[in-house]
Write an enzyme that holds these catalytic residues in place. Structure first.
Site, PDB file in Angstrom:
ATOM      1  N   LYS A  95       1.757   5.336  20.750  1.00 23.18           N
ATOM      2  CA  LYS A  95       1.400   4.195  19.916  1.00 23.18           C
ATOM      3  C   LYS A  95       1.615   2.922  20.715  1.00 23.18           C
ATOM      4  CE  LYS A  95       0.236   3.891  15.401  1.00 23.18           C
ATOM      5  NZ  LYS A  95      -0.552   4.848  14.618  1.00 23.18           N
ATOM      6  N   GLY A 116      -0.121  -2.202  -0.923  1.00 25.60           N
ATOM      7  CA  GLY A 116      -0.919  -2.475   0.269  1.00 25.60           C
ATOM      8  C   GLY A 116      -2.385  -2.200  -0.006  1.00 25.60           C
ATOM      9  N   GLY A 135      -5.197  -2.979   1.877  1.00 26.02           N
ATOM     10  CA  GLY A 135      -5.963  -3.280   3.075  1.00 26.02           C
ATOM     11  C   GLY A 135      -7.022  -2.236   3.360  1.00 26.02           C
ATOM     12  N   VAL A 163      -6.993   0.847   4.073  1.00 28.98           N
ATOM     13  CA  VAL A 163      -6.869   2.167   3.447  1.00 28.98           C
ATOM     14  C   VAL A 163      -6.607   2.023   1.948  1.00 28.98           C
ATOM     15  CG1 VAL A 163      -5.589   4.328   3.399  1.00 28.98           C
ATOM     16  CG2 VAL A 163      -6.044   3.217   5.577  1.00 28.98           C
TER      17      VAL A 163
END
Length: 365
Positions: A82, A182, A184, A186
């Site tokens: 990552k 959240g 966003g 997804v």
């Protein structure tokens, strides 16, 4: 106590971290390679502001480890890695574009040891720039930027259905309530899938405008972030930052299931036990949020049939059903079943550390 780069690196069990300082912007770049036994590392690039640069390093390490388990748990032969770009607050668009270009140049120096795609704070257009410069960006579909978010959302939806069936005896979303934290790339498409399936939605986001936008499109109720822990719902879906499941929040949860898209939802593995002790079914994050990785791996390998892509993503639900059943038989958290599955794949296909670059590029998570 203040942590140093050296302290954090010495405590990590990963393979290596490539670190660079971008003097033009004051940003730090961290590329963490956790485990390359399955092949070259692949994972998204996150861009965010952190209290201190070392916090960005820690995030990169945690996220890289999560990718090791993700690839192994879905049976794809790529290593865990990552990247985190820790940026100063208020970075302008022009400075940001230059930073993305210089980051891409750093990837060239790794010669394929790390391939990347979108993550929190980066976009498909960013990856198109990275790919044009380095050749090591994934998630492009016939040369155009692709968005893994809808596939990730579909995998989470399939995992939620499996969790509902296991925990509540019925996979039907009618008369079920879901809190999405959240909204966003997804969380928003997930809200659409859940609304279409008949779920009652509760919507929370640090950016209240994003939650209101989701409500305008799909219905539901906007909930302040401070109130989400005490909300009585069937499913809590963390789809933003990690570590929201911790000793402070778990005792307050009033949900029956945790099933969301965020990476590293647990502050530590001990928090999985905290959920299990409270009777809350936890869908391991690196399994349920693997839809984008699964789909974009197949796309890179030439698959374009949308029905077959969706079927591969929907198989995440079947995998989770097996893990839930295995964990229930053993009287333990599903995290243990997920980890055993990943270790079996690593043992069967991993060989030794240090897989050589090569092979098809994967999608990223």
């Amino acid at each position: 106590m203040t942590r140093s780069f050296l302290d954090v690196t010495e405590a990590w069990d990963g393979e290596s971290v490539v670190t660079a300082f971008d003097s033009a912007t004051g940003a730090w770049i961290f590329v963490a390679l956790h485990d390359t036994r399955l092949g070259p590392a692949a994972g998204g690039t996150r861009m965010a502001a952190y209290p201190e640069p070392v916090d960005g390093l820690v995030d990169a390490m945690r996220l890289a480890e999560g990718m090791t388990w993700k690839w192994a748990s879905v049976g794809i032969r790529f290593g865990g890695g990552k990247a985190v770009i820790a940026v100063p607050d208020g970075l302008g668009d022009e400075a940001r574009a230059g930073l993305v270009d210089r980051y891409a140049a750093h990837l060239v120096s790794l010669r394929g040891a790390f391939q990347t795609g979108v993550d929190l704070g980066t976009t498909p257009d960013d990856m198109a720039r990275v790919g044009a410069i380095s050749g090591y960006a994934v998630g492009l579909i016939d040369g155009e930027p692709g968005d893994p978010g809808p596939y990730t959302a579909r995998g989470v939806f399939a995992g939620m259905r499996a969790a509902l069936e296991h925990r509540l005896g019925d996979a039907n979303f009618n008369e079920r309530s879901v809190l999405i934290e959240g909204l966003g790339g997804v969380g928003l498409p997930l809200a659409g899938l859940l609304s279409e399936a008949g779920a009652t939605l509760y919507l929370a986001d640090l950016r209240e405008a994003a939650a209101r936008h989701a409500r305008a499109r799909f219905g539901g109720k906007v909930v302040p972030l401070d109130d989400i822990w005490d909300l009585n719902v069937d499913v809590y879906a963390p789809c933003a930052v990690g570590a929201t499941l911790n000793p402070d929040t778990i005792p307050r949860l009033r949900c029956r299931i945790v099933a969301g898209a965020a990476n590293n939802q647990l502050l530590s593995e001990a928090d999985a036990e905290g959920l299990h002790e409270r009777g809350i079914l936890y869908a391991p994050d690196y399994v349920i949020n693997a839809g984008g990785a699964v789909a974009f791996t197949a796309i890179h390998q030439g698959e374009r049939d949308e029905n077959r892509l969706r079927a591969r993503v929907d198989a995440i639900g079947s995998s989770l059903r097996e893990m839930f059943e295995e964990a229930a038989t053993a009287g333990e958290s599903p995290l243990h079943a997920a980890r055993r599955r990943a270790r079996r794949f690593l043992g069967a296909h991993g060989g030794t550390h240090g897989g050589a670059p090569g092979g098809p590029s994967p999608g990223t998570g």
